[in-house]
Design a protein around this motif. Structure first.
Motif, PDB file in Angstrom:
ATOM      1  N   ALA A  19      11.786  26.571  -1.173  1.00 35.57           N
ATOM      2  CA  ALA A  19      13.092  27.070  -1.599  1.00 35.57           C
ATOM      3  C   ALA A  19      12.972  27.881  -2.876  1.00 35.57           C
ATOM      4  O   ALA A  19      13.614  28.931  -3.026  1.00 35.57           O
ATOM      5  CB  ALA A  19      14.061  25.910  -1.788  1.00 35.57           C
ATOM      6  N   ALA A  20      12.157  27.421  -3.801  1.00 34.13           N
ATOM      7  CA  ALA A  20      11.968  28.144  -5.061  1.00 34.13           C
ATOM      8  C   ALA A  20      11.349  29.513  -4.815  1.00 34.13           C
ATOM      9  O   ALA A  20      11.725  30.497  -5.468  1.00 34.13           O
ATOM     10  CB  ALA A  20      11.100  27.327  -6.006  1.00 34.13           C
TER      11      ALA A  20
ATOM     12  N   GLY B  37      14.100  31.704  -3.436  1.00 37.36           N
ATOM     13  CA  GLY B  37      15.027  32.044  -4.514  1.00 37.36           C
ATOM     14  C   GLY B  37      14.440  33.103  -5.435  1.00 37.36           C
ATOM     15  O   GLY B  37      15.142  34.009  -5.897  1.00 37.36           O
TER      16      GLY B  37
ATOM     17  N   SER C 239      16.643  28.616   0.537  1.00 31.82           N
ATOM     18  CA  SER C 239      16.891  28.945  -0.866  1.00 31.82           C
ATOM     19  C   SER C 239      18.199  28.357  -1.387  1.00 31.82           C
ATOM     20  O   SER C 239      18.360  28.231  -2.594  1.00 31.82           O
ATOM     21  CB  SER C 239      16.911  30.462  -1.067  1.00 31.82           C
ATOM     22  N   VAL C 240      19.107  27.994  -0.492  1.00 29.83           N
ATOM     23  CA  VAL C 240      20.413  27.474  -0.925  1.00 29.83           C
ATOM     24  C   VAL C 240      20.745  26.093  -0.362  1.00 29.83           C
ATOM     25  O   VAL C 240      21.760  25.505  -0.723  1.00 29.83           O
ATOM     26  CB  VAL C 240      21.555  28.450  -0.560  1.00 29.83           C
ATOM     27  N   GLU C 241      19.900  25.568   0.509  1.00 27.63           N
ATOM     28  CA  GLU C 241      20.210  24.303   1.171  1.00 27.63           C
ATOM     29  C   GLU C 241      20.022  23.076   0.286  1.00 27.63           C
ATOM     30  O   GLU C 241      20.671  22.055   0.490  1.00 27.63           O
ATOM     31  CB  GLU C 241      19.360  24.139   2.440  1.00 27.63           C
ATOM     32  N   GLY C 242      19.103  23.121  -0.653  1.00 31.99           N
ATOM     33  CA  GLY C 242      18.854  21.960  -1.507  1.00 31.99           C
ATOM     34  C   GLY C 242      18.112  20.833  -0.820  1.00 31.99           C
ATOM     35  O   GLY C 242      18.299  19.669  -1.146  1.00 31.99           O
ATOM     36  N   SER C 243      17.231  21.172   0.114  1.00 35.24           N
ATOM     37  CA  SER C 243      16.471  20.155   0.821  1.00 35.24           C
ATOM     38  C   SER C 243      15.431  19.527  -0.106  1.00 35.24           C
ATOM     39  O   SER C 243      14.654  20.235  -0.738  1.00 35.24           O
ATOM     40  CB  SER C 243      15.758  20.772   2.027  1.00 35.24           C
ATOM     41  N   PRO C 244      15.377  18.202  -0.153  1.00 36.59           N
ATOM     42  CA  PRO C 244      14.409  17.550  -1.036  1.00 36.59           C
ATOM     43  C   PRO C 244      12.968  17.676  -0.553  1.00 36.59           C
ATOM     44  O   PRO C 244      12.048  17.473  -1.340  1.00 36.59           O
ATOM     45  CB  PRO C 244      14.859  16.087  -1.031  1.00 36.59           C
TER      46      PRO C 244
ATOM     47  N   SER D 253      24.995  28.025   5.486  1.00 32.97           N
ATOM     48  CA  SER D 253      25.008  28.094   4.027  1.00 32.97           C
ATOM     49  C   SER D 253      26.409  27.914   3.455  1.00 32.97           C
ATOM     50  O   SER D 253      26.565  27.747   2.244  1.00 32.97           O
ATOM     51  CB  SER D 253      24.415  29.413   3.557  1.00 32.97           C
TER      52      SER D 253
ATOM     53  N   THR E 179      11.333  21.900  -1.695  1.00 32.83           N
ATOM     54  CA  THR E 179      11.711  22.466  -2.988  1.00 32.83           C
ATOM     55  C   THR E 179      10.831  23.643  -3.406  1.00 32.83           C
ATOM     56  O   THR E 179      11.335  24.622  -3.957  1.00 32.83           O
ATOM     57  CB  THR E 179      11.705  21.388  -4.095  1.00 32.83           C
TER      58      THR E 179
ATOM     59  N   THR F  39      17.539  30.386   4.428  1.00 37.13           N
ATOM     60  CA  THR F  39      18.613  29.534   3.910  1.00 37.13           C
ATOM     61  C   THR F  39      18.052  28.366   3.113  1.00 37.13           C
ATOM     62  O   THR F  39      18.782  27.713   2.379  1.00 37.13           O
ATOM     63  CB  THR F  39      19.513  28.990   5.037  1.00 37.13           C
TER      64      THR F  39
END
Length: 152
Positions: A56-57, A60, A45-50, A150, A53, A43
């Motif tokens: 997450a990338a 994604g 990939s969609v959470e937008g945690s600073p 999500s 990143t 998750t």
């Protein structure tokens, strides 16, 4: 973002992206027609945690690649889907000290509509569904096993 180094970025991409590409490239020739592949994402990939990143990338990227792999392997009736677990109760965060881990889990669970962590068996059940014949018409999809995290 300011703390990301070239070395960290390259290592994260190598483990989470390059390894998956190379593994799939090496294995697809050995798969029987009609096989099923489940790619594990997060998750993140969609959470937008600073603070995550780069991680997450990478997730994604794998999700995007899985859609392409699903199309490429469809002529062989090989299905490719993505399992996207959220906070699953494992010892994955064992590298964190107890206080950090507790704070992290409390923060994540506080954002989960079902108000708890998932179990490994719950994530495995979805993976088994995707691998089995009951999902014979499912490909190129993402399945979130995250207690609704999500969706917030």
């Amino acid at each position: 973002m300011e703390e990301v180094t070239v070395d960290f970025f390259d290592r994260m991409m190598a483990v989470n992206v390059r390894a998956a590409f190379l593994q799939l490239a090496a294995l697809t020739q050995h798969l029987n027609d009609g096989a099923s592949i489940v790619i594990t994402s997060s998750t993140g990939s969609v959470e937008g945690s600073p603070v995550a990143t780069v991680y997450a990338a990478t997730k994604g990227a794998i999700e995007s690649a899985a859609r392409g792999w699903a199309t490429a392997l469809a002529p062989r009736n090989i299905r490719v889907n993505v399992l996207v677990p959220g906070n699953v109760d494992t010892d994955f965060r064992r590298f964190m000290d107890d206080d950090t881990r507790e704070t992290f889990n409390r923060d994540v669970i506080g954002r989960v509509p079902l108000s708890r962590a998932g179990t490994p068996d719950e994530a495995a059940a979805v993976a088994l569904f995707l691998l089995g014949d009951d999902a014979a018409y499912v490909t190129g999809s993402r399945y979130f096993v995250d207690g609704g995290l999500s969706k917030r």
